[in-house]
Every structure is written in C-alpha cells, then in structure tokens.
Scaffold this motif. Structure first.
Motif, short mmCIF file in Angstrom:
data_model
loop_
_atom_site.label_atom_id
_atom_site.label_comp_id
_atom_site.label_asym_id
_atom_site.label_seq_id
_atom_site.Cartn_x
_atom_site.Cartn_y
_atom_site.Cartn_z
N LYS A 101 47.64 19.24 -78.46
CA LYS A 101 46.79 18.21 -77.85
C LYS A 101 47.65 17.26 -77.04
N THR A 102 47.02 16.56 -76.09
CA THR A 102 47.71 15.53 -75.32
C THR A 102 47.47 14.19 -76.00
N VAL A 103 48.56 13.48 -76.25
CA VAL A 103 48.50 12.19 -76.93
C VAL A 103 49.14 11.14 -76.03
N VAL A 104 48.66 9.92 -76.09
CA VAL A 104 49.28 8.83 -75.34
C VAL A 104 50.66 8.57 -75.94
N ALA A 105 51.67 8.51 -75.08
CA ALA A 105 53.06 8.39 -75.53
C ALA A 105 53.29 7.11 -76.36
N SER A 106 52.66 6.02 -75.99
CA SER A 106 52.86 4.78 -76.75
C SER A 106 52.32 4.91 -78.17
#
Length: 166
Positions: free
Chosen positions: A40-45
């Motif tokens: 999945k794509t997750v927000v880096a922060s």
C-alpha cells in the motif's frame, strides 16, 4: 534504515527539534511524501511517526505537521490529530487547499459570484450546472454555501443565501 535514507536529515543532533527533514522520493499532489509499505502507499510523515514511536498510528487519525511543511518527516514535527483538528490547523496556518487549488475542481473562485447572479436571475440550477459542466449537486452546494464559503459573493450574502438556494 532504508526509510531514513530517503529523508534529508540535518546534522545538528540525531533528533533535531528545529529543522524540517524533507522526504526525498515521490510526493503526492499536496507535497506529502509517499512510501510503499505492505503493498500500500502510505504518507511518509505517518511512517516516520510510526517508526519513531514504534507503534501504529490509529487509522482514524492523521499525521499532522506542527511545521506546516508537507514533505517534512521529522517525527518531532509530526503529531497525531483527528481529521477535523488537522484541517482546522491547516486553515489557521493558511495552508489548507480549497477552491481552484484543489486538483479536481472544475470551478474557479470568479465563477462563484456569477453562479449566485445567474440564480438570482432565475436560471435553474440544472442550466447553471450544464453551463459549468458540473453536477446539479455541485451548484446546489455552492448556493447553500456548503462549498466555496471562502469566496465572498457580496455584503448582503447571509440574506441572499436562503432566497437563492430555493
């Protein structure tokens, strides 16, 4: 280690409270870093916060930035917040994306007073919607001030809203 290799960290201290640490890889349209995790794509922060705190942030919370810098991954600048809190913080900071700055918007700020004017001239919401290539609901939401509230239509706006939305 791999995650942190994509973050530009300062050299002051291992965990610097002062400096933003921008994500150096892919970002989304709002400038937040994107990282792949478990397919999945997750927000880096969010990933930075979770790595630092060694726990998963609850899904219903956002990784909000005290620095108002979307690519920042300094976990000391990131805190868990409800979506409402995060939006309110962004509005106070003047960084909340709305109106024509939102990627999917077909309307622009200058259209809003014209939409009110067309409705005042007894044009149907369906006709106005066709003119702007938007849905009837979009025009209804503009006139009811559910959307585009940041655009001032005129001084007497509170009095007109009830009349124009009918």
């Amino acid at each position: 280690e791999r995650f942190w290799s994509y973050v530009q960290r300062c050299t002051h201290t291992p965990w610097c409270l002062l400096c933003c640490w921008p994500w150096q890889k892919c970002t989304n349209k709002t400038g937040h870093g994107k990282v792949g995790r478990a397919g999945k794509t997750v927000v880096a922060s969010r990933a930075a916060w979770e790595l630092f705190h060694e726990r998963t942030m609850p899904a219903e919370l956002d990784a909000a930035h005290s620095c108002n810098n979307p690519p920042c991954c300094n976990p000391l600048h990131i805190y868990d917040a409800t979506r409402q809190q995060n939006i309110a913080d962004a509005q106070r900071a003047g960084t909340f994306i709305r109106g024509s700055r939102a990627g999917a918007s077909k309307l622009i700020e200058s259209d809003i007073p014209t939409i009110f004017q067309l409705r005042a001239e007894s044009k149907s919401m369906s006709n106005i919607a066709r003119h702007y290539d938007v849905t009837h609901d979009t025009i209804s939401n503009v006139l009811a001030r559910k959307t585009w509230r940041h655009v001032v239509v005129n001084q007497d706006e509170p009095l007109l809203i009830g009349l124009l939305a009918k």
